[in-house]
Design a protein around this motif. Structure first.
Motif, PDB file in Angstrom:
ATOM      1  N   THR A  95       0.851  -1.192   0.000  1.00 42.17           N
ATOM      2  CA  THR A  95       0.000   0.000   0.000  1.00 42.17           C
ATOM      3  C   THR A  95       0.887   1.243   0.000  1.00 42.17           C
ATOM      4  O   THR A  95       2.108   1.169   0.213  1.00 42.17           O
ATOM      5  N   TYR A  96       0.260   2.370  -0.246  1.00 44.13           N
ATOM      6  CA  TYR A  96       0.931   3.664  -0.206  1.00 44.13           C
ATOM      7  C   TYR A  96       0.208   4.508   0.835  1.00 44.13           C
ATOM      8  O   TYR A  96      -1.024   4.487   0.899  1.00 44.13           O
ATOM      9  N   GLN A  97       0.980   5.267   1.647  1.00 48.93           N
ATOM     10  CA  GLN A  97       0.346   6.069   2.701  1.00 48.93           C
ATOM     11  C   GLN A  97       0.899   7.486   2.732  1.00 48.93           C
ATOM     12  O   GLN A  97       2.091   7.704   2.512  1.00 48.93           O
ATOM     13  N   LEU A  98      -0.009   8.412   3.034  1.00 52.06           N
ATOM     14  CA  LEU A  98       0.328   9.822   3.198  1.00 52.06           C
ATOM     15  C   LEU A  98      -0.574  10.381   4.282  1.00 52.06           C
ATOM     16  O   LEU A  98      -1.796  10.167   4.241  1.00 52.06           O
ATOM     17  N   THR A  99       0.005  11.083   5.245  1.00 53.29           N
ATOM     18  CA  THR A  99      -0.787  11.688   6.309  1.00 53.29           C
ATOM     19  C   THR A  99      -0.840  13.201   6.098  1.00 53.29           C
ATOM     20  O   THR A  99       0.208  13.837   5.892  1.00 53.29           O
ATOM     21  N   LEU A 100      -2.051  13.738   6.116  1.00 54.19           N
ATOM     22  CA  LEU A 100      -2.264  15.177   5.992  1.00 54.19           C
ATOM     23  C   LEU A 100      -2.789  15.728   7.298  1.00 54.19           C
ATOM     24  O   LEU A 100      -3.541  15.060   8.015  1.00 54.19           O
TER      25      LEU A 100
END
Length: 150
Positions: A95-100
């Motif tokens: 998976t790919y993750q990014l936290t905003l």
């Protein structure tokens, strides 16, 4: 008898045609314009009241290069493609993750891309897709998306 029938029918046919064209024109011009993307409020990254939301891409198209960098673009970064501030991390599970972090109740519109305008996400059939939307209503939320095609 044939002439009388045409003389009576022809004016009605013309009226129906004209009425049909004018009603189509009216419905086309009466449609509302698309709503503009919501504005992002001003904030500082040091603000303690920001909500933190992790976006997780659970699957990507088969033709996505193994070493691809995936980015998020939207009304929060002026739709800038390949913005390093919004690059996803590839996880061991694929998976790919990014936290905003955004102020509560901030609404964003966004799409995913591979760093250039030729590779902005599309729908399953390769057509342009609607912008994705999210509202920061819950702190520590997770948003899971699939990318159908580039």
């Amino acid at each position: 008898m044939k002439e009388g029938f045409l003389e009576i029918l022809l004016p009605f046919a013309i009226i129906l045609l004209l009425f049909g064209f004018s009603s189509q024109k009216a419905s086309t011009t009466a449609q509302p314009s698309p709503t503009p993307a919501p504005e992002i409020p001003s904030f500082s990254e040091e603000d303690e009241n920001l909500y933190e939301v992790t976006f997780i891409i659970t699957s990507v198209p088969e033709d996505t290069p193994e070493d691809a960098s995936i980015y998020m673009m939207g009304n929060f970064n002026n739709w800038l493609v390949g913005d390093e501030n919004y690059r996803f991390d590839k996880m061991e599970d694929g998976t790919y993750q990014l936290t905003l972090r955004m102020p509560p109740n901030t609404e964003i519109e966004y799409k995913y891309n591979l760093g250039n305008y030729d590779y902005i996400e599309k729908d399953f059939f390769g057509n342009e897709r609607e912008n994705r939307t999210y509202k920061f209503e819950y702190n520590f939320d997770e948003v899971r998306n699939e990318i159908e095609s580039w």
